[in-house]
Design a protein around this motif. Sequence first.
Motif, PDB file in Angstrom:
ATOM      1  N   ASN A 290      -0.314   3.381   4.423  1.00 20.67           N
ATOM      2  CA  ASN A 290      -0.230   3.831   3.036  1.00 20.67           C
ATOM      3  C   ASN A 290       0.892   4.866   2.845  1.00 20.67           C
ATOM      4  OD1 ASN A 290      -2.182   5.741   4.491  1.00 20.67           O
ATOM      5  ND2 ASN A 290      -1.694   6.876   2.621  1.00 20.67           N
TER       6      ASN A 290
ATOM      7  N   LEU B  15      -5.566   3.258   4.329  1.00 17.92           N
ATOM      8  CA  LEU B  15      -6.356   4.337   3.751  1.00 17.92           C
ATOM      9  C   LEU B  15      -5.662   5.669   4.018  1.00 17.92           C
ATOM     10  CD1 LEU B  15      -9.879   3.212   5.023  1.00 17.92           C
ATOM     11  CD2 LEU B  15      -8.749   2.574   2.882  1.00 17.92           C
ATOM     12  N   ALA B  16      -5.689   6.566   3.070  1.00 15.25           N
ATOM     13  CA  ALA B  16      -5.007   7.858   3.199  1.00 15.25           C
ATOM     14  C   ALA B  16      -5.903   8.846   3.938  1.00 15.25           C
ATOM     15  CB  ALA B  16      -4.629   8.390   1.824  1.00 15.25           C
ATOM     16  N   LEU B  17      -6.157   8.557   5.206  1.00 15.57           N
ATOM     17  CA  LEU B  17      -7.084   9.376   5.982  1.00 15.57           C
ATOM     18  C   LEU B  17      -6.393  10.486   6.755  1.00 15.57           C
ATOM     19  CD1 LEU B  17      -9.410   6.566   7.398  1.00 15.57           C
ATOM     20  CD2 LEU B  17      -9.748   7.990   5.378  1.00 15.57           C
TER      21      LEU B  17
ATOM     22  N   ASP C  29       1.637   7.939  10.111  1.00 12.12           N
ATOM     23  CA  ASP C  29       0.366   7.518   9.528  1.00 12.12           C
ATOM     24  C   ASP C  29      -0.620   7.482  10.685  1.00 12.12           C
ATOM     25  OD1 ASP C  29      -1.833   5.963   8.573  1.00 12.12           O
ATOM     26  OD2 ASP C  29      -0.559   5.256   6.946  1.00 12.12           O
TER      27      ASP C  29
ATOM     28  N   ASP D 262      -3.869   7.481  11.068  1.00  7.90           N
ATOM     29  CA  ASP D 262      -5.054   6.617  11.123  1.00  7.90           C
ATOM     30  C   ASP D 262      -4.696   5.145  11.255  1.00  7.90           C
ATOM     31  OD1 ASP D 262      -5.091   5.380   8.196  1.00  7.90           O
ATOM     32  OD2 ASP D 262      -4.651   7.507   8.006  1.00  7.90           O
TER      33      ASP D 262
ATOM     34  N   LEU E  46     -15.590   4.551   2.826  1.00  8.96           N
ATOM     35  CA  LEU E  46     -14.204   4.266   3.217  1.00  8.96           C
ATOM     36  C   LEU E  46     -14.208   3.118   4.223  1.00  8.96           C
ATOM     37  CD1 LEU E  46     -12.992   7.956   3.683  1.00  8.96           C
ATOM     38  CD2 LEU E  46     -12.378   6.396   1.815  1.00  8.96           C
TER      39      LEU E  46
ATOM     40  N   SER F 139      -3.969   2.869   9.087  1.00  6.96           N
ATOM     41  CA  SER F 139      -4.548   1.947   8.112  1.00  6.96           C
ATOM     42  C   SER F 139      -3.949   2.203   6.735  1.00  6.96           C
ATOM     43  CB  SER F 139      -6.071   2.138   8.058  1.00  6.96           C
ATOM     44  OG  SER F 139      -6.393   3.306   7.316  1.00  6.96           O
TER      45      SER F 139
ATOM     46  N   TYR G  49     -12.795   1.814   6.686  1.00  7.94           N
ATOM     47  CA  TYR G  49     -11.932   1.842   7.877  1.00  7.94           C
ATOM     48  C   TYR G  49     -12.332   0.753   8.873  1.00  7.94           C
ATOM     49  CZ  TYR G  49      -9.252   3.733  11.791  1.00  7.94           C
ATOM     50  OH  TYR G  49      -8.365   3.883  12.832  1.00  7.94           O
TER      51      TYR G  49
ATOM     52  N   PHE H  68     -17.661   6.300   9.071  1.00  6.82           N
ATOM     53  CA  PHE H  68     -16.951   5.029   8.985  1.00  6.82           C
ATOM     54  C   PHE H  68     -17.827   3.837   9.360  1.00  6.82           C
ATOM     55  CE2 PHE H  68     -13.401   8.042  10.091  1.00  6.82           C
ATOM     56  CZ  PHE H  68     -12.850   8.065   8.826  1.00  6.82           C
TER      57      PHE H  68
ATOM     58  N   PHE I  51       0.821  -1.218   0.000  1.00  2.00           N
ATOM     59  CA  PHE I  51       0.000   0.000   0.000  1.00  2.00           C
ATOM     60  C   PHE I  51       0.856   1.270   0.000  1.00  2.00           C
ATOM     61  CE2 PHE I  51      -2.644  -3.313   1.846  1.00  2.00           C
ATOM     62  CZ  PHE I  51      -3.844  -3.136   1.191  1.00  2.00           C
TER      63      PHE I  51
ATOM     64  N   TYR J 232      -7.363  11.710   1.615  1.00  2.00           N
ATOM     65  CA  TYR J 232      -6.844  11.592   0.253  1.00  2.00           C
ATOM     66  C   TYR J 232      -6.556  12.967  -0.365  1.00  2.00           C
ATOM     67  CZ  TYR J 232      -7.991   6.633   0.421  1.00  2.00           C
ATOM     68  OH  TYR J 232      -8.052   5.305   0.765  1.00  2.00           O
TER      69      TYR J 232
END
Length: 773
Positions: free
Chosen positions: A311, A359-361, A353, A355, A294, A357, A296, A284, A229, A409
């Motif tokens: 990510n 995912l680009a949160l 990072d 979050d 998303l 995860s 999550y 979420f 990722f 994102y």
Amino acid sequence: MKSVLVARGGRTRFVSFLGASVVALASTQAFAQNAAPAADEAYSLGEIIVTAQRREQNLQEVPIAISAVGEKFLERRNITSLDQLGSFAPNVKIERGSSNATVTQISIRGATTLNPAMTWEPAVGLYLDGVYLGKAQGGFFDVADIERVEVLRGPQGTLYGRNTLAGAVNIITAKPTGELGGKAQVSVGNYDYGQVRGSLNLPAFGDFAVKLSGQITKRDGIYDMDPSFGGPDETDDLNSKSGLVQVRWTPSDALTVDYSYDYSKINQNTAYTQPYGYSEGSIFDPSSPFYSGLPYADFVNKDWQKEGAYNSNAFEKSRIYGHNLTIAYDAGSIGEVKTITAWRHLTFDDTLDLDGSPLALAQSSRDSTYRFFSQEIQLAGSAGNFDYLVGAFYSADRAAVLNPQTFFYGASTYDSRYSGRTKSYAAFSQIDWHATDALTVTAGLRYTHEKKTISRYYIDHANPANSFGHNIDDIRGKILPGELTPGQTFTGPDAKYNNVSPTLVVNYKLDEEINAYAKYAKGFKSGGFNGEAADPRELQNPYGAEKVDAYEVGIKSRLFDNRLSLNVAGFWNESKDMQMSVFTATGGTASYVLNAGKARVRGIEVEMTGQLADGLTLVGSLAYMNTKYKEFIDGGVDVADNRAFIHSPKWQGNLSLDWRAAEFSNGSQLNLIGDLNYTAKYFIYPYALVGTTASGQNAYNTQAPERTIVDLRAVWGNLPMGNATGSISVFAKNIFDVNKPLNFIDFGANFGGLTTANFIQPRTYGVTFGINF
């Protein structure tokens, strides 16, 4: 026979069956480190010498709550950094900050600094050989040859000054001896752990003695990550190097000059940030009509997970170096004159990072630089029935931080930068009046003046009208790029603070074995600017200093022919203008700062050391703490009954057993060591206890559960090796593999209640080979 201990403090431990008989005060005890005592002294404890009050004193005669661990304790447990000590003293927690491995979060008697930002001041003063280390970032670093660690509980405003509102931690290194000798050791363990450390004392040449120390530590990441990722393939690894050069010059019996240069470099991935929760009905929640799509929820788990995925990169790098020049001159009847001159430099970079995860949160980075200079001069002496210490102190520091942030994102991105400067001046004195052989009265006073400035540059790319600020003057001598943007332009005012901190102590020796004391002290934690503010109005109004009036009574005793030391302290703290950083997740990873109000903290601390038999020692402590807000103003409303008191477990306990299980004909010994640490549950953030805050946070969502951690170690030492001795140690930490959350981030309602957690590190084990020559 009188044995003098300058190091091996026993670690404060849980009092178990001896706790019922505990009736005395605050301070970890220790055992003599020299040769085994004669038969009639086989169970006798030795003296403990500390410098907590800026002079050498017997720990049992120092009328303050102080804990000390020394060289033998540290060596046998291979401790080279504060984060390895954990909660070794009562009502003290030493832990990592959220998402980082090198950021300190030290709490004493319920007082702590939650936000590690460069513009925030700590509640606990951290010192290396008398030099103040002023920031949480980069606060955990290795020192290869520590002689002892002293923890002073309660305000230390007279002798240590600002930002010791909760207490102070002193790290003291072993000094050059001028005799050829040294030690080296190699450790290996699971997760491909490896460490090499050692120190070398060179033979004296003329009036000079030199010692070199250093270590290298590496370990693979504890967590396996999926790099597909775009993130790392592992996290929570170790990769550090440190070194210490010390030179002692003694041109005469009256003059000693000590110079040291310490260096530490860390380049590793951050602690794992695990997705832990989200709010029902939020973006979420797949069952919610507001669900964003998303996924999550697919990564959330409240149980410890060994595998994860980011990510983006997640690393932290720090480089710290410092110079310390300490000159001590015996001026005869006038006393001893001492000067401490220090210059320190820190660069700290990380990418998080947030979050946890793929995912680009939420991603955030910090590029930080910090420089610090200090000068202190002291005069200590005696005249008749009086001992005195007077001194002056000056410090100047500069800090700059680049803190870009990206969310959802790239839908929300922020260019956040801030820098600040502080100058501090102080004059202090403390006098001990020995009114009689039994009664001593101590009075102290410190005056502090300081000035702070702030520069702020903040761009909300999605909403330019919310932007404000100007170019930041970076302390590395360059102007950071950036144009004035639409919206409000911020020009920061100066903030000035003045404080007088008194101390009064009455110490009475009931007999040769028991001392009783009563103490009053005032402490303060400096005010300042919230460099992370997303609203320029907050920067126009710097928050005020936090103050505490602290009352303490205690007894220090040595019982049963000096086989048992038993100490008790009771304290009552009244705090006002408490500084609270409340995380809002609005305008990036922003917080707002409150001088929230008033609080009462009271408790009891018990410590004991028992020489149960020749070669069998037991060290323990038990702490109770009761906390209450008397006022907490939030949004103009007093919510004192509905806010959590942070980092203040009601109960803490420690127990340490060191048993010389066997002695062999070649002089070697086998010691079995066990350490147990208990911490009750505690809150991480000052959020609502019932319902939620305006940002949608409830304190119970980020409450750390109670935990009991057990470490074991077997040490086969004094192995003959020609003119040297060797040792082999087998160790296991967290042997029951306790996997519970230790720290959290709750992003609040504006971020769907996204919550992440950092967990206690799992079981680790290994073996250490050492040699002393």
